[in-house]
Design an enzyme around this catalytic site. Structure first.
Site, PDB file in Angstrom:
ATOM      1  N   HIS A  50     113.578 -12.809 185.765  1.00  0.00           N
ATOM      2  CA  HIS A  50     113.188 -11.429 185.487  1.00  0.00           C
ATOM      3  C   HIS A  50     112.190 -11.033 186.573  1.00  0.00           C
ATOM      4  O   HIS A  50     111.243 -11.778 186.834  1.00  0.00           O
ATOM      5  CB  HIS A  50     112.537 -11.359 184.101  1.00  0.00           C
ATOM      6  CG  HIS A  50     112.376  -9.961 183.594  1.00  0.00           C
ATOM      7  ND1 HIS A  50     111.563  -9.035 184.204  1.00  0.00           N
ATOM      8  CD2 HIS A  50     112.938  -9.318 182.538  1.00  0.00           C
ATOM      9  CE1 HIS A  50     111.632  -7.888 183.530  1.00  0.00           C
ATOM     10  NE2 HIS A  50     112.468  -8.035 182.524  1.00  0.00           N
ATOM     11  N   GLU A  97     111.315  -4.576 181.259  1.00  0.00           N
ATOM     12  CA  GLU A  97     112.041  -3.668 182.140  1.00  0.00           C
ATOM     13  C   GLU A  97     111.802  -2.216 181.720  1.00  0.00           C
ATOM     14  O   GLU A  97     111.973  -1.286 182.498  1.00  0.00           O
ATOM     15  CB  GLU A  97     113.532  -3.996 182.013  1.00  0.00           C
ATOM     16  CG  GLU A  97     114.359  -3.592 183.176  1.00  0.00           C
ATOM     17  CD  GLU A  97     115.593  -4.490 183.243  1.00  0.00           C
ATOM     18  OE1 GLU A  97     115.450  -5.618 183.721  1.00  0.00           O
ATOM     19  OE2 GLU A  97     116.661  -4.054 182.804  1.00  0.00           O
ATOM     20  N   HIS A 146     113.794 -16.277 182.889  1.00  0.00           N
ATOM     21  CA  HIS A 146     113.784 -15.448 181.685  1.00  0.00           C
ATOM     22  C   HIS A 146     114.894 -15.790 180.694  1.00  0.00           C
ATOM     23  O   HIS A 146     114.686 -15.749 179.490  1.00  0.00           O
ATOM     24  CB  HIS A 146     113.942 -13.995 182.138  1.00  0.00           C
ATOM     25  CG  HIS A 146     113.831 -12.992 181.038  1.00  0.00           C
ATOM     26  ND1 HIS A 146     112.736 -12.921 180.207  1.00  0.00           N
ATOM     27  CD2 HIS A 146     114.666 -12.001 180.625  1.00  0.00           C
ATOM     28  CE1 HIS A 146     112.911 -11.932 179.340  1.00  0.00           C
ATOM     29  NE2 HIS A 146     114.073 -11.369 179.558  1.00  0.00           N
TER      30      HIS A 146
HETATM   31  C1  LIG Z   1     109.586 -12.199 176.510  1.00  0.00           C
HETATM   32  C2  LIG Z   1     111.025 -11.869 176.289  1.00  0.00           C
HETATM   33  C3  LIG Z   1     111.424 -10.555 176.184  1.00  0.00           C
HETATM   34  C4  LIG Z   1     112.767 -10.251 175.983  1.00  0.00           C
HETATM   35  N1  LIG Z   1     113.136  -8.929 175.890  1.00  0.00           N
HETATM   36  C5  LIG Z   1     114.428  -8.622 175.640  1.00  0.00           C
HETATM   37  C6  LIG Z   1     114.831  -7.273 175.464  1.00  0.00           C
HETATM   38  O1  LIG Z   1     114.021  -6.344 175.499  1.00  0.00           O
HETATM   39  N2  LIG Z   1     116.138  -7.015 175.246  1.00  0.00           N
HETATM   40  C7  LIG Z   1     117.066  -8.012 175.177  1.00  0.00           C
HETATM   41  O2  LIG Z   1     118.244  -7.721 174.955  1.00  0.00           O
HETATM   42  N3  LIG Z   1     116.705  -9.310 175.321  1.00  0.00           N
HETATM   43  C8  LIG Z   1     115.417  -9.630 175.538  1.00  0.00           C
HETATM   44  N4  LIG Z   1     115.059 -10.943 175.683  1.00  0.00           N
HETATM   45  C9  LIG Z   1     116.052 -11.991 175.421  1.00  0.00           C
HETATM   46  C10 LIG Z   1     116.242 -12.118 173.916  1.00  0.00           C
HETATM   47  O3  LIG Z   1     115.058 -11.816 173.244  1.00  0.00           O
HETATM   48  C11 LIG Z   1     116.670 -13.516 173.517  1.00  0.00           C
HETATM   49  O4  LIG Z   1     117.739 -13.938 174.315  1.00  0.00           O
HETATM   50  C12 LIG Z   1     117.098 -13.540 172.057  1.00  0.00           C
HETATM   51  O5  LIG Z   1     116.102 -12.964 171.248  1.00  0.00           O
HETATM   52  C13 LIG Z   1     117.427 -14.947 171.611  1.00  0.00           C
HETATM   53  O6  LIG Z   1     117.633 -14.940 170.214  1.00  0.00           O
HETATM   54  P1  LIG Z   1     118.202 -16.229 169.490  1.00  0.00           P
HETATM   55  O7  LIG Z   1     118.305 -15.889 168.051  1.00  0.00           O
HETATM   56  O8  LIG Z   1     119.406 -16.684 170.211  1.00  0.00           O
HETATM   57  O9  LIG Z   1     117.081 -17.338 169.716  1.00  0.00           O
HETATM   58  P2  LIG Z   1     115.533 -17.389 169.333  1.00  0.00           P
HETATM   59  O10 LIG Z   1     114.997 -16.097 168.856  1.00  0.00           O
HETATM   60  O11 LIG Z   1     114.871 -18.026 170.488  1.00  0.00           O
HETATM   61  O12 LIG Z   1     115.513 -18.361 168.085  1.00  0.00           O
HETATM   62  C14 LIG Z   1     115.800 -19.732 168.208  1.00  0.00           C
HETATM   63  C15 LIG Z   1     115.604 -20.411 166.874  1.00  0.00           C
HETATM   64  O13 LIG Z   1     116.041 -21.750 166.969  1.00  0.00           O
HETATM   65  C16 LIG Z   1     115.107 -22.614 166.361  1.00  0.00           C
HETATM   66  N5  LIG Z   1     115.230 -23.942 166.975  1.00  0.00           N
HETATM   67  C17 LIG Z   1     115.368 -24.256 168.283  1.00  0.00           C
HETATM   68  N6  LIG Z   1     115.465 -25.594 168.431  1.00  0.00           N
HETATM   69  C18 LIG Z   1     115.388 -26.137 167.192  1.00  0.00           C
HETATM   70  C19 LIG Z   1     115.424 -27.456 166.675  1.00  0.00           C
HETATM   71  N7  LIG Z   1     115.553 -28.533 167.457  1.00  0.00           N
HETATM   72  N8  LIG Z   1     115.313 -27.627 165.341  1.00  0.00           N
HETATM   73  C20 LIG Z   1     115.170 -26.573 164.506  1.00  0.00           C
HETATM   74  N9  LIG Z   1     115.126 -25.297 164.954  1.00  0.00           N
HETATM   75  C21 LIG Z   1     115.238 -25.091 166.263  1.00  0.00           C
HETATM   76  C22 LIG Z   1     113.772 -21.949 166.599  1.00  0.00           C
HETATM   77  O14 LIG Z   1     112.830 -22.380 165.663  1.00  0.00           O
HETATM   78  C23 LIG Z   1     114.158 -20.474 166.412  1.00  0.00           C
HETATM   79  O15 LIG Z   1     114.094 -20.138 165.049  1.00  0.00           O
HETATM   80  C24 LIG Z   1     113.725 -11.277 175.883  1.00  0.00           C
HETATM   81  C25 LIG Z   1     113.330 -12.596 175.986  1.00  0.00           C
HETATM   82  C26 LIG Z   1     111.997 -12.888 176.212  1.00  0.00           C
HETATM   83  C27 LIG Z   1     111.607 -14.327 176.381  1.00  0.00           C
END
Ligand SMILES: Cc1cc2nc3c(=O)[nH]c(=O)nc-3n(C[C@H](O)[C@H](O)[C@H](O)COP(=O)(O)OP(=O)(O)OC[C@H]3O[C@@H](n4cnc5c(N)ncnc54)[C@H](O)[C@@H]3O)c2cc1C
Length: 586
Positions: free
Chosen positions: A233, A246, A356
């Protein structure tokens, strides 16, 4: 051994995991759903997302345009059937969130407001100020509480999948408050465990993003797809890696080099004010891969600004004024002031590209099913693939909703196709193996190999050789170093011999996950001798569609680097072309 019997086990309670859990409970309130997370759900990384979620809603926009922005933005590596499904489902998911209580920001006429985002040639990013992820996650979390079918296992760390006879039958997890291993027997498992950005030193990713879900699937025989595509990013804070969304540039913030010059116009992304250009100019709203690459070139030319934390450029938002910043970017102001002591209302903010997002992940089909029967994956840990070689900002928050739900629907279909009890003895043996691996860590008295030392070496290796620009020589060094780190990891011992919240144990396991992911990144990157999207090779500067309009698939091999295979990209209606962000075309 405590065994928890459930119908579906969901690994991860971020946006994708919660969305999947709700869809499962809605489709059949009689289902038993175990939602397993290593942190309390609201601490998942989704909470940190700032900018917003993309979905076609306004009259000047179209599904067609969202499709083309996404496929072109991904440098034609996206599977186009998956993108079509995604953009079609996206608006409905965002409206659904609104009905569950998500406070989307509004235009003065009361309609949902949208903001421009990088690589999206039309404004289509829904946002809730600059705390979109927080509000999305909160909305999903509170909705999940309405469903008694969802049983939460917070602070459980998943270690292994239970696989027998070519099917996934559950997983094992450490209950962190007791240190005991628990067995979850499930008919289907959905992995929604997020990304792996922590294998790099400079990242926007929270400390929990260690690629556990990817590594679990990988070690169970599911390939990791397109791992060489790691997104930088362009605007992270230089000292901490904390993201400035962004949305800053969407609202009109500009990037300048040490001479105060808007350098992006020299990289095919502008200029802003030429006559006859479409309403939305590119420049700062070019895609992330291009902006990060432009930074690298400016740095090589000596046009960046040295800071104690490395080279930077400046993100200038002063002209936006205090009122707009406080209304639309209050969190950005808070972060810059708290973490860097600089107020965007009065000063330009030093920024640099930081890791990112992982475009790659667990190989799934368009229905979120992995090649392992009974195992599904969604969210950042999965590669469907809609993001191709470069994800467009704001597609991920929508992806976790669309494919979180899709994974649930596919799991329900799988369940309905008939019960499949695994072989009791074989599964018990799998659990015993998982327990044995943990016991071995306790056996070695600490001090021989340090966790933090190995982690540091891994991060440096990735930053140096697998960053914005790569070379064959550098990647060969990275592969060799990562193999060596993998071997040294076997010598890790623990100083903390206790059971209760043994964070040292968790760090050792997380490091193993990151090393597995890192090796998949480096080996896949070395094998891809072309430049595409976020994967740029200084020794192979052109995109090579003849050879590489294909997904890479990294297969795990015990004690060895992965084996790489390829699969053709699904092309439906957009033939590979030139990515144009000059503002000349829509
Ligand atoms: C700072 C930041 C800003 C962002 N802004 C945007 C945005 O504005 N727009 C956009 O589209 N995207 C954005 N993104 C990307 C987006 O937020 C993420 O890709 C998305 O939220 C991921 O969601 P998820 O549910 O896949 O994973 P996460 O929300 O990361 O959740 C992962 C889950 O897995 C669990 N977990 C992991 N490993 C284990 C394990 N071994 N045992 C048990 N539990 C485990 C964790 O506890 C958690 O509950 C951003 C990312 C970041 C870092």
């Amino acid at each position: 051994m405590v065994t928890i019997r459930t119908d579906v086990a969901i690994l991860g309670a971020g946006g994708a995991g919660l969305r999947a859990a709700i869809a499962l409970a809605e489709s059949d309130p009689g289902l038993r759903i175990a939602l397993i997370s290593k942190v309390y759900p609201m601490r998942s990384h989704t909470c940190a997302a700032e900018g917003g979620a993309a979905g076609v809603i306004k009259a000047d926009d179209s599904l067609e345009q969202h499709f083309h922005d996404t496929v072109g933005g991904g440098d034609w590596l996206s599977d186009q059937d998956a993108v079509e499904y995604f953009i079609r489902e996206a608006p409905g998911e965002l409206v659904q969130l609104e009905r569950w209580g998500c406070p989307w920001s509004r235009d003065p006429d009361g309609s949902v407001a949208v903001r421009p985002f990088g690589g999206m040639k039309i404004k289509r990013t829904w946002y809730a100020a600059d705390k979109s992820g927080f509000h999305i996650l909160h909305t999903l979390f509170q909705t999940s509480l309405k469903h008694p079918a969802i049983e939460r296992f917070d602070e459980y760390y998943a270690t292994d999948l239970l696989v027998d006879d070519g099917r996934c039958h559950g997983l094992t997890a450490i209950e962190m408050r007791s240190g005991q291993l628990r067995e979850f027997r499930a008919q289907a498992v959905i992995i929604a465990a997020g990304g792996a950005g922590r294998m790099f030193r400079f990242t926007t990713n929270g400390a929990i993003k260690t690629g556990d879900g990817m590594a679990l699937a990988y070690r169970a025989g599911v390939p990791l797809k397109d791992m060489e595509f790691v997104q930088y990013h362009p605007t992270g804070l230089p000292n901490t890696g904390i993201l400035l969304t962004e949305g800053c540039r969407g609202e009109g913030g500009i990037l300048v080099n040490r001479s105060g010059y808007r350098y992006l116009q020299d990289y095919g992304m502008g200029p802003e004010t030429a006559p006859g250009k479409p309403v939305l100019k590119t420049m700062e709203l070019g895609p992330r891969d291009r902006l990060s690459q432009a930074f690298w070139h400016e740095m090589k030319k000596g046009n960046t600004i040295p800071t104690p934390w490395g080279e930077c450029v400046l993100l200038d938002m002063r002209h936006l004024g205090e009122k707009l910043i406080d209304e639309r970017l209050p969190f950005v102001r808070e972060l810059s002031t708290s973490y860097l002591g600089k107020d965007p209302v009065t000063e330009p903010i030093p920024v640099r590209p930081v890791v990112h997002y992982m475009m790659g992940g667990i190989d799934t089909d368009i229905g979120a099913a992995t090649p392992l029967a009974g195992l599904f994956a969604a969210g950042e840990c999965a590669c469907v693939s809609i993001n191709g070689a470069n994800r467009l900002g704001s597609n991920s928050l929508t992806e976790i909703l669309v494919f979180g739900r899709r994974a649930a629907l596919s799991a329900v279909e799988y369940l309905r196709s008939g019960p499949r009890a695994g072989n009791e003895r074989a599964l018990t043996a799998r659990t015993a193996e998982a327990r044995e691996r943990i016991r071995r860590l306790f056996e070695i008295t600490g001090g021989r190999v340090s966790i933090s030392g190995l982690r540091s070496e891994m991060m440096d290796t990735m930053e140096e050789h697998a960053g914005i620009y790569r070379t064959g020589g550098g990647l060969a060094q990275a592969c060799a170093r990562l193999s060596e780190l993998r071997e040294r990891h076997a010598g890790i011992g623990l100083n903390d011999r206790t059971n209760v919240y043994n964070t040292e144990l968790l760090q050792a396991l997380e490091l193993k996950s990151m090393l597995d992911c890192a090796e998949a990144v480096a080996v896949s990157a070395q094998a891809r001798t072309e430049s595409r999207g976020a994967h740029q090779r200084l020794d192979f500067v052109e995109r090579d569609d003849d050879k590489f309009l294909r997904h890479s698939l990294a297969h795990h091999r015990s004690g060895q680097p992965p084996r790489i295979e390829y699969r053709d990209v699904v092309v439906t209606k957009s033939q590979p072309g030139v990515r144009d962000y000059s503002g000349d075309k829509k």
